[in-house]
Write a protein that holds these residues in place. Structure first.
Motif, PDB file in Angstrom:
ATOM      1  N   ASP A 192      18.640  26.101  27.653  1.00 37.04           N
ATOM      2  CA  ASP A 192      17.421  25.667  28.328  1.00 37.04           C
ATOM      3  C   ASP A 192      16.757  24.536  27.542  1.00 37.04           C
ATOM      4  OD1 ASP A 192      15.045  25.350  29.613  1.00 37.04           O
ATOM      5  OD2 ASP A 192      14.275  27.358  29.205  1.00 37.04           O
ATOM      6  N   PRO A 193      16.659  23.332  28.103  1.00 32.34           N
ATOM      7  CA  PRO A 193      16.048  22.208  27.379  1.00 32.34           C
ATOM      8  C   PRO A 193      14.606  22.466  26.953  1.00 32.34           C
ATOM      9  CG  PRO A 193      17.187  21.442  29.344  1.00 32.34           C
ATOM     10  CD  PRO A 193      17.126  22.944  29.437  1.00 32.34           C
ATOM     11  N   ALA A 194      13.892  23.322  27.676  1.00 32.01           N
ATOM     12  CA  ALA A 194      12.484  23.568  27.355  1.00 32.01           C
ATOM     13  C   ALA A 194      12.309  24.231  25.997  1.00 32.01           C
ATOM     14  CB  ALA A 194      11.849  24.430  28.437  1.00 32.01           C
ATOM     15  N   THR A 195      13.319  24.919  25.522  1.00 32.89           N
ATOM     16  CA  THR A 195      13.211  25.603  24.225  1.00 32.89           C
ATOM     17  C   THR A 195      14.161  24.996  23.196  1.00 32.89           C
ATOM     18  OG1 THR A 195      14.844  27.250  24.925  1.00 32.89           O
ATOM     19  CG2 THR A 195      12.536  27.788  25.293  1.00 32.89           C
ATOM     20  N   SER A 196      14.625  23.802  23.435  1.00 35.87           N
ATOM     21  CA  SER A 196      15.682  23.237  22.608  1.00 35.87           C
ATOM     22  C   SER A 196      15.302  23.111  21.137  1.00 35.87           C
ATOM     23  CB  SER A 196      16.107  21.872  23.151  1.00 35.87           C
ATOM     24  OG  SER A 196      15.026  20.974  23.121  1.00 35.87           O
ATOM     25  N   ARG A 197      14.162  22.524  20.853  1.00 35.30           N
ATOM     26  CA  ARG A 197      13.842  22.267  19.454  1.00 35.30           C
ATOM     27  C   ARG A 197      13.582  23.556  18.684  1.00 35.30           C
ATOM     28  NH1 ARG A 197      10.429  17.203  17.580  1.00 35.30           N
ATOM     29  NH2 ARG A 197      12.369  16.304  18.351  1.00 35.30           N
ATOM     30  N   LEU A 198      12.782  24.453  19.262  1.00 36.34           N
ATOM     31  CA  LEU A 198      12.487  25.711  18.586  1.00 36.34           C
ATOM     32  C   LEU A 198      13.742  26.556  18.421  1.00 36.34           C
ATOM     33  CD1 LEU A 198      10.524  27.770  17.412  1.00 36.34           C
ATOM     34  CD2 LEU A 198      10.111  28.593  19.744  1.00 36.34           C
ATOM     35  N   ALA A 199      14.469  26.761  19.515  1.00 36.12           N
ATOM     36  CA  ALA A 199      15.670  27.597  19.451  1.00 36.12           C
ATOM     37  C   ALA A 199      16.729  26.965  18.569  1.00 36.12           C
ATOM     38  CB  ALA A 199      16.219  27.828  20.861  1.00 36.12           C
ATOM     39  N   GLY A 200      16.871  25.658  18.681  1.00 38.17           N
ATOM     40  CA  GLY A 200      17.865  24.983  17.862  1.00 38.17           C
ATOM     41  C   GLY A 200      17.548  25.085  16.390  1.00 38.17           C
ATOM     42  N   ARG A 201      16.302  24.909  16.047  1.00 31.52           N
ATOM     43  CA  ARG A 201      15.896  24.996  14.636  1.00 31.52           C
ATOM     44  C   ARG A 201      16.159  26.397  14.087  1.00 31.52           C
ATOM     45  NH1 ARG A 201      12.022  23.160  10.833  1.00 31.52           N
ATOM     46  NH2 ARG A 201      12.402  24.450   8.996  1.00 31.52           N
ATOM     47  N   VAL A 202      15.763  27.422  14.849  1.00 31.83           N
ATOM     48  CA  VAL A 202      15.974  28.800  14.393  1.00 31.83           C
ATOM     49  C   VAL A 202      17.465  29.098  14.261  1.00 31.83           C
ATOM     50  CG1 VAL A 202      15.691  31.233  15.021  1.00 31.83           C
ATOM     51  CG2 VAL A 202      13.787  29.644  15.305  1.00 31.83           C
ATOM     52  N   ALA A 203      18.251  28.684  15.248  1.00 28.20           N
ATOM     53  CA  ALA A 203      19.693  28.921  15.207  1.00 28.20           C
ATOM     54  C   ALA A 203      20.324  28.237  14.003  1.00 28.20           C
ATOM     55  CB  ALA A 203      20.336  28.438  16.503  1.00 28.20           C
ATOM     56  N   LEU A 204      19.929  26.990  13.747  1.00 26.55           N
ATOM     57  CA  LEU A 204      20.489  26.259  12.602  1.00 26.55           C
ATOM     58  C   LEU A 204      20.106  26.900  11.282  1.00 26.55           C
ATOM     59  CD1 LEU A 204      22.214  23.600  12.330  1.00 26.55           C
ATOM     60  CD2 LEU A 204      21.406  24.098  14.637  1.00 26.55           C
ATOM     61  N   GLU A 205      18.863  27.359  11.167  1.00 27.70           N
ATOM     62  CA  GLU A 205      18.432  28.013   9.927  1.00 27.70           C
ATOM     63  C   GLU A 205      19.215  29.302   9.701  1.00 27.70           C
ATOM     64  OE1 GLU A 205      16.525  26.907   7.620  1.00 27.70           O
ATOM     65  OE2 GLU A 205      15.655  25.144   8.607  1.00 27.70           O
ATOM     66  N   CYS A 206      19.436  30.074  10.769  1.00 23.78           N
ATOM     67  CA  CYS A 206      20.207  31.317  10.646  1.00 23.78           C
ATOM     68  C   CYS A 206      21.644  31.026  10.235  1.00 23.78           C
ATOM     69  CB  CYS A 206      20.193  32.082  11.971  1.00 23.78           C
ATOM     70  SG  CYS A 206      18.602  32.810  12.408  1.00 23.78           S
ATOM     71  N   ALA A 207      22.267  30.067  10.932  1.00 20.11           N
ATOM     72  CA  ALA A 207      23.657  29.720  10.620  1.00 20.11           C
ATOM     73  C   ALA A 207      23.779  29.204   9.197  1.00 20.11           C
ATOM     74  CB  ALA A 207      24.157  28.685  11.617  1.00 20.11           C
ATOM     75  N   ASP A 208      22.842  28.368   8.790  1.00 16.92           N
ATOM     76  CA  ASP A 208      22.857  27.796   7.448  1.00 16.92           C
ATOM     77  C   ASP A 208      22.844  28.896   6.391  1.00 16.92           C
ATOM     78  OD1 ASP A 208      22.777  25.675   5.580  1.00 16.92           O
ATOM     79  OD2 ASP A 208      20.603  25.848   5.427  1.00 16.92           O
ATOM     80  N   ALA A 209      21.957  29.869   6.563  1.00 15.38           N
ATOM     81  CA  ALA A 209      21.819  30.940   5.575  1.00 15.38           C
ATOM     82  C   ALA A 209      23.052  31.837   5.528  1.00 15.38           C
ATOM     83  CB  ALA A 209      20.574  31.771   5.882  1.00 15.38           C
ATOM     84  N   VAL A 210      23.550  32.252   6.689  1.00 12.49           N
ATOM     85  CA  VAL A 210      24.676  33.186   6.720  1.00 12.49           C
ATOM     86  C   VAL A 210      25.962  32.504   6.260  1.00 12.49           C
ATOM     87  CG1 VAL A 210      26.062  34.717   8.163  1.00 12.49           C
ATOM     88  CG2 VAL A 210      23.606  34.565   8.542  1.00 12.49           C
ATOM     89  N   LEU A 211      26.190  31.269   6.678  1.00 15.07           N
ATOM     90  CA  LEU A 211      27.414  30.579   6.272  1.00 15.07           C
ATOM     91  C   LEU A 211      27.384  30.214   4.787  1.00 15.07           C
ATOM     92  CD1 LEU A 211      28.075  28.373   9.402  1.00 15.07           C
ATOM     93  CD2 LEU A 211      29.303  30.435   8.687  1.00 15.07           C
ATOM     94  N   ARG A 212      26.203  29.909   4.273  1.00 17.06           N
ATOM     95  CA  ARG A 212      26.101  29.674   2.830  1.00 17.06           C
ATOM     96  C   ARG A 212      26.485  30.932   2.062  1.00 17.06           C
ATOM     97  NH1 ARG A 212      20.541  27.355   0.480  1.00 17.06           N
ATOM     98  NH2 ARG A 212      20.784  26.130   2.408  1.00 17.06           N
ATOM     99  N   LEU A 213      26.033  32.077   2.556  1.00 15.33           N
ATOM    100  CA  LEU A 213      26.399  33.357   1.949  1.00 15.33           C
ATOM    101  C   LEU A 213      27.905  33.597   2.062  1.00 15.33           C
ATOM    102  CD1 LEU A 213      25.478  36.062   0.679  1.00 15.33           C
ATOM    103  CD2 LEU A 213      25.126  36.910   3.015  1.00 15.33           C
ATOM    104  N   ALA A 214      28.496  33.242   3.195  1.00 17.60           N
ATOM    105  CA  ALA A 214      29.925  33.472   3.415  1.00 17.60           C
ATOM    106  C   ALA A 214      30.786  32.716   2.414  1.00 17.60           C
ATOM    107  CB  ALA A 214      30.303  33.070   4.842  1.00 17.60           C
ATOM    108  N   PHE A 215      30.315  31.526   1.992  1.00 13.10           N
ATOM    109  CA  PHE A 215      31.098  30.711   1.070  1.00 13.10           C
ATOM    110  C   PHE A 215      30.661  30.865  -0.381  1.00 13.10           C
ATOM    111  CE2 PHE A 215      32.197  28.620   5.030  1.00 13.10           C
ATOM    112  CZ  PHE A 215      33.525  28.255   4.825  1.00 13.10           C
ATOM    113  N   ARG A 216      29.723  31.719  -0.636  1.00 14.56           N
ATOM    114  CA  ARG A 216      29.200  31.843  -1.995  1.00 14.56           C
ATOM    115  C   ARG A 216      30.255  32.331  -2.971  1.00 14.56           C
ATOM    116  NH1 ARG A 216      23.685  34.840  -2.196  1.00 14.56           N
ATOM    117  NH2 ARG A 216      23.122  32.897  -1.135  1.00 14.56           N
ATOM    118  N   THR A 217      31.050  33.310  -2.567  1.00 12.03           N
ATOM    119  CA  THR A 217      32.057  33.874  -3.470  1.00 12.03           C
ATOM    120  C   THR A 217      33.479  33.697  -2.962  1.00 12.03           C
ATOM    121  OG1 THR A 217      31.789  36.059  -2.441  1.00 12.03           O
ATOM    122  CG2 THR A 217      30.466  35.594  -4.396  1.00 12.03           C
ATOM    123  N   ASP A 218      33.629  33.210  -1.743  1.00 15.38           N
ATOM    124  CA  ASP A 218      34.957  33.014  -1.155  1.00 15.38           C
ATOM    125  C   ASP A 218      35.098  31.544  -0.773  1.00 15.38           C
ATOM    126  OD1 ASP A 218      37.261  32.890   0.395  1.00 15.38           O
ATOM    127  OD2 ASP A 218      36.909  34.816   1.371  1.00 15.38           O
TER     128      ASP A 218
END
Length: 215
Positions: A165-191
């Motif tokens: 939905d374009p109406a929520t693009s910036r908010l949803a996109g920002r939250v999604a990117l922050e979540c992905a950033d944190a979890v993927l950083r954790l995934a590569f921390r030791t592997d």
């Protein structure tokens, strides 16, 4: 390097002093960025110096400064190149597989990021921003007004082809990117290849969140 479409109300930072026109100049810029990426894997961005980048790229230091204003300019140009390559890869993958829903799109987006994280020099230190560096300059490597994740979200939203939905693009996109950033950083921390369970969990979290935004 190709120009990115500008985001309304903002502008790209001054990462490149002079855009290379001639093939020889473009090759030098690519060599400089390649040397920068390789050095980031070896020494990190704190110990990175323009002098060592120039030496590794086999160009005079003056040549480096003809194109880049300094160390942050190098990092910003590398982040922009990474984003360009990522969106190109994701676009080709989408064209080949034609994802029909948000869940399929999320899987492709995460998989292409993980593939670059595994294979692209320097990507673990500077993906679309300086990983773990929180000073103002690092938060705006891609855009003078938007933080890196918001700038990335705006770029990615253009690829969603109406699935979100374009109406929520910036908010949803920002939250999604922050979540992905944190979890993927954790995934590569030791592997070095990324923990498969955490990569799968990242997909699951994003699917559920973004699918909920379309309901």
């Amino acid at each position: 390097m190709r120009e990115h479409p500008p985001t309304a109300g903002s502008a790209a930072p001054a990462t490149v002093r002079r855009t290379p026109v001639q093939r020889r100049s473009a090759e030098r810029v690519e060599r400089i960025l390649g040397a920068c990426a390789a050095l980031l894997d070896e020494v990190g961005y704190t110990a990175l110096t323009t002098k060592e980048v120039a030496r590794r790229a086999e160009v005079p230091i003056g040549t480096l400064y003809q194109f880049f204003p300094g160390k942050d300019g190098l990092l910003g140009a590398l982040a922009a190149r990474n984003l360009e390559r990522y969106t190109d890869r994701l676009s080709r993958r989408m064209a080949a597989e034609s994802p029909r829903d948000v869940a399929a799109l999320v899987d492709l987006a995460v998989e292409e990021f993980v593939a670059m994280r595994r294979a692209v020099p320097g990507f673990g230190v500077v993906d679309f921003g300086a990983v773990g560096r929180e000073d103002p300059a690092a938060r705006h490597l891609l855009d003078t007004e938007l933080d890196n994740n918001t700038a990335v979200a705006d770029r990615l939203w253009a690829l969603t082809d109406g699935l979100l939905d374009p109406a929520t693009s910036r908010l949803a996109g920002r939250v999604a990117l922050e979540c992905a950033d944190a979890v993927l950083r954790l995934a590569f921390r030791t592997d070095p290849d990324g923990d498969p369970a955490l990569i799968s969990e990242c997909k699951r979290v994003l699917r559920r969140y973004l699918t909920g935004r379309t309901e």
